[in-house]
Design a protein around this motif. Sequence first.
Motif, PDB file in Angstrom:
ATOM      1  N   TYR A  63       0.844  -1.198   0.000  1.00 10.60           N
ATOM      2  CA  TYR A  63       0.000   0.000   0.000  1.00 10.60           C
ATOM      3  C   TYR A  63       0.884   1.255   0.000  1.00 10.60           C
ATOM      4  O   TYR A  63       0.662   2.184  -0.779  1.00 10.60           O
ATOM      5  N   ARG A  64       1.900   1.268   0.852  1.00 10.97           N
ATOM      6  CA  ARG A  64       2.816   2.408   0.929  1.00 10.97           C
ATOM      7  C   ARG A  64       3.496   2.638  -0.417  1.00 10.97           C
ATOM      8  O   ARG A  64       3.587   3.766  -0.902  1.00 10.97           O
ATOM      9  N   GLN A  65       3.958   1.573  -1.041  1.00 14.25           N
ATOM     10  CA  GLN A  65       4.629   1.689  -2.335  1.00 14.25           C
ATOM     11  C   GLN A  65       3.664   2.155  -3.423  1.00 14.25           C
ATOM     12  O   GLN A  65       4.026   2.994  -4.257  1.00 14.25           O
ATOM     13  N   ASP A  66       2.447   1.638  -3.418  1.00 16.94           N
ATOM     14  CA  ASP A  66       1.445   2.069  -4.393  1.00 16.94           C
ATOM     15  C   ASP A  66       1.090   3.538  -4.204  1.00 16.94           C
ATOM     16  O   ASP A  66       0.946   4.286  -5.176  1.00 16.94           O
ATOM     17  N   PHE A  67       0.964   3.967  -2.942  1.00 17.78           N
ATOM     18  CA  PHE A  67       0.636   5.363  -2.653  1.00 17.78           C
ATOM     19  C   PHE A  67       1.798   6.255  -3.082  1.00 17.78           C
ATOM     20  O   PHE A  67       1.596   7.308  -3.694  1.00 17.78           O
ATOM     21  N   GLU A  68       3.012   5.821  -2.787  1.00 13.64           N
ATOM     22  CA  GLU A  68       4.210   6.572  -3.176  1.00 13.64           C
ATOM     23  C   GLU A  68       4.267   6.729  -4.697  1.00 13.64           C
ATOM     24  O   GLU A  68       4.598   7.802  -5.215  1.00 13.64           O
ATOM     25  N   GLU A  69       3.934   5.674  -5.410  1.00 10.52           N
ATOM     26  CA  GLU A  69       3.933   5.730  -6.872  1.00 10.52           C
ATOM     27  C   GLU A  69       2.861   6.701  -7.383  1.00 10.52           C
ATOM     28  O   GLU A  69       3.102   7.475  -8.310  1.00 10.52           O
ATOM     29  N   ALA A  70       1.687   6.677  -6.765  1.00  9.59           N
ATOM     30  CA  ALA A  70       0.618   7.598  -7.162  1.00  9.59           C
ATOM     31  C   ALA A  70       1.044   9.040  -6.925  1.00  9.59           C
ATOM     32  O   ALA A  70       0.814   9.919  -7.780  1.00  9.59           O
ATOM     33  N   VAL A  71       1.691   9.301  -5.807  1.00  9.48           N
ATOM     34  CA  VAL A  71       2.166  10.652  -5.499  1.00  9.48           C
ATOM     35  C   VAL A  71       3.248  11.059  -6.505  1.00  9.48           C
ATOM     36  O   VAL A  71       3.267  12.206  -6.967  1.00  9.48           O
ATOM     37  N   ALA A  72       4.114  10.140  -6.868  1.00 10.48           N
ATOM     38  CA  ALA A  72       5.182  10.445  -7.827  1.00 10.48           C
ATOM     39  C   ALA A  72       4.630  10.819  -9.205  1.00 10.48           C
ATOM     40  O   ALA A  72       5.302  11.509  -9.973  1.00 10.48           O
ATOM     41  N   HIS A  73       3.417  10.386  -9.498  1.00 13.30           N
ATOM     42  CA  HIS A  73       2.815  10.682 -10.798  1.00 13.30           C
ATOM     43  C   HIS A  73       1.942  11.935 -10.793  1.00 13.30           C
ATOM     44  O   HIS A  73       1.278  12.219 -11.791  1.00 13.30           O
ATOM     45  N   PRO A 114       1.871  -5.414  15.518  1.00 13.28           N
ATOM     46  CA  PRO A 114       3.229  -5.950  15.668  1.00 13.28           C
ATOM     47  C   PRO A 114       4.230  -4.876  15.215  1.00 13.28           C
ATOM     48  O   PRO A 114       3.926  -4.046  14.351  1.00 13.28           O
ATOM     49  N   GLU A 115       5.422  -4.895  15.775  1.00 11.31           N
ATOM     50  CA  GLU A 115       6.425  -3.864  15.484  1.00 11.31           C
ATOM     51  C   GLU A 115       6.714  -3.736  13.986  1.00 11.31           C
ATOM     52  O   GLU A 115       6.884  -2.637  13.477  1.00 11.31           O
ATOM     53  N   GLN A 116       6.748  -4.847  13.274  1.00  9.19           N
ATOM     54  CA  GLN A 116       7.061  -4.779  11.847  1.00  9.19           C
ATOM     55  C   GLN A 116       5.993  -4.008  11.069  1.00  9.19           C
ATOM     56  O   GLN A 116       6.294  -3.347  10.073  1.00  9.19           O
ATOM     57  N   VAL A 117       4.756  -4.039  11.523  1.00  4.93           N
ATOM     58  CA  VAL A 117       3.681  -3.282  10.874  1.00  4.93           C
ATOM     59  C   VAL A 117       3.758  -1.820  11.307  1.00  4.93           C
ATOM     60  O   VAL A 117       3.580  -0.921  10.491  1.00  4.93           O
ATOM     61  N   ARG A 118       4.067  -1.584  12.577  1.00  6.27           N
ATOM     62  CA  ARG A 118       4.267  -0.204  13.048  1.00  6.27           C
ATOM     63  C   ARG A 118       5.341   0.499  12.228  1.00  6.27           C
ATOM     64  O   ARG A 118       5.218   1.678  11.910  1.00  6.27           O
ATOM     65  N   ALA A 119       6.398  -0.237  11.924  1.00  2.00           N
ATOM     66  CA  ALA A 119       7.491   0.348  11.138  1.00  2.00           C
ATOM     67  C   ALA A 119       6.992   0.797   9.758  1.00  2.00           C
ATOM     68  O   ALA A 119       7.380   1.859   9.268  1.00  2.00           O
ATOM     69  N   GLU A 120       6.135   0.004   9.156  1.00  2.00           N
ATOM     70  CA  GLU A 120       5.570   0.391   7.848  1.00  2.00           C
ATOM     71  C   GLU A 120       4.678   1.630   7.985  1.00  2.00           C
ATOM     72  O   GLU A 120       4.689   2.497   7.120  1.00  2.00           O
ATOM     73  N   VAL A 121       3.917   1.702   9.066  1.00  2.00           N
ATOM     74  CA  VAL A 121       3.055   2.864   9.294  1.00  2.00           C
ATOM     75  C   VAL A 121       3.915   4.112   9.463  1.00  2.00           C
ATOM     76  O   VAL A 121       3.637   5.156   8.868  1.00  2.00           O
ATOM     77  N   ARG A 122       4.972   4.013  10.267  1.00  2.00           N
ATOM     78  CA  ARG A 122       5.877   5.158  10.455  1.00  2.00           C
ATOM     79  C   ARG A 122       6.480   5.585   9.129  1.00  2.00           C
ATOM     80  O   ARG A 122       6.552   6.783   8.826  1.00  2.00           O
ATOM     81  N   GLN A 123       6.902   4.631   8.327  1.00  2.00           N
ATOM     82  CA  GLN A 123       7.519   4.967   7.041  1.00  2.00           C
ATOM     83  C   GLN A 123       6.501   5.603   6.108  1.00  2.00           C
ATOM     84  O   GLN A 123       6.815   6.559   5.396  1.00  2.00           O
ATOM     85  N   PHE A 124       5.274   5.098   6.103  1.00  2.00           N
ATOM     86  CA  PHE A 124       4.224   5.685   5.268  1.00  2.00           C
ATOM     87  C   PHE A 124       4.059   7.167   5.599  1.00  2.00           C
ATOM     88  O   PHE A 124       4.093   8.019   4.716  1.00  2.00           O
ATOM     89  N   PHE A 125       3.885   7.469   6.882  1.00  2.00           N
ATOM     90  CA  PHE A 125       3.644   8.860   7.259  1.00  2.00           C
ATOM     91  C   PHE A 125       4.879   9.724   7.092  1.00  2.00           C
ATOM     92  O   PHE A 125       4.763  10.904   6.741  1.00  2.00           O
ATOM     93  N   ALA A 126       6.055   9.171   7.294  1.00  2.00           N
ATOM     94  CA  ALA A 126       7.284   9.939   7.060  1.00  2.00           C
ATOM     95  C   ALA A 126       7.382  10.323   5.586  1.00  2.00           C
ATOM     96  O   ALA A 126       7.695  11.480   5.248  1.00  2.00           O
ATOM     97  N   GLU A 127       7.109   9.379   4.702  1.00  2.00           N
ATOM     98  CA  GLU A 127       7.173   9.668   3.264  1.00  2.00           C
ATOM     99  C   GLU A 127       6.129  10.707   2.856  1.00  2.00           C
ATOM    100  O   GLU A 127       6.418  11.609   2.063  1.00  2.00           O
ATOM    101  N   GLN A 128       4.931  10.574   3.412  1.00  2.00           N
ATOM    102  CA  GLN A 128       3.863  11.511   3.035  1.00  2.00           C
ATOM    103  C   GLN A 128       4.158  12.919   3.529  1.00  2.00           C
ATOM    104  O   GLN A 128       4.020  13.889   2.782  1.00  2.00           O
TER     105      GLN A 128
END
Length: 191
Positions: A63-73, A114-128
């Motif tokens: 989801y993060r990668q797809d959102f990042e790609e949409a933002v890049a376009h 779980p921590e591994q999912v929290r890490a993805e959430v943090r990265q999502f919001f950091a990128e946004q």
Amino acid sequence: MLKTNPTGKAVDILNAARMLMMDRGFNGFSFRDVAAEVGIKSASIHYHFATKADLAEATARTYRQDFEEAVAHIEATSAPERMRAYGALFVTTLRDQDRLCLGGVLAADVASLPEQVRAEVRQFFAEQTDWVESTVREGQKSGELRQDLDAATYAKMFVSSLEGAMMVSRGLQQPQDLENALDVLVQLSLA
């Protein structure tokens, strides 16, 4: 954890998990729910994802990668237009799919993730917030956006406000409220 680019049944599993998590959050879905959506046995999911945490991490990452790609376009030329186009990603998700942003849904569940999912959430919001901050700085440099805005603070407020407005708009069943909130957020930044 899925270590390669997902294909075939793994993609179907990820897509089903994404939709379920966008509707119900991390705690509101199970392997059994995903299996029913995909039309397989829940044990078959373990072939691709050993645990629910692994499935949620992979789902959040794609989801993060797809959102990042949409933002890049986003092709808008002015900073205010880019911010509107960014916000339109949220509007489209709510209006066309009647779903919330997966990042926001998972952030609401962060205490039980779980921590591994929290890490993805943090990265999502950091990128946004980084993207919005960069857009604000460009808009300030070009004179389109207010010079007195702290770009980093405004970026966090912008993303947070979109996430919150999305939830409230869905709760009220008034998706237009999200579009109105986006308009106000952009107006507040204009020079």
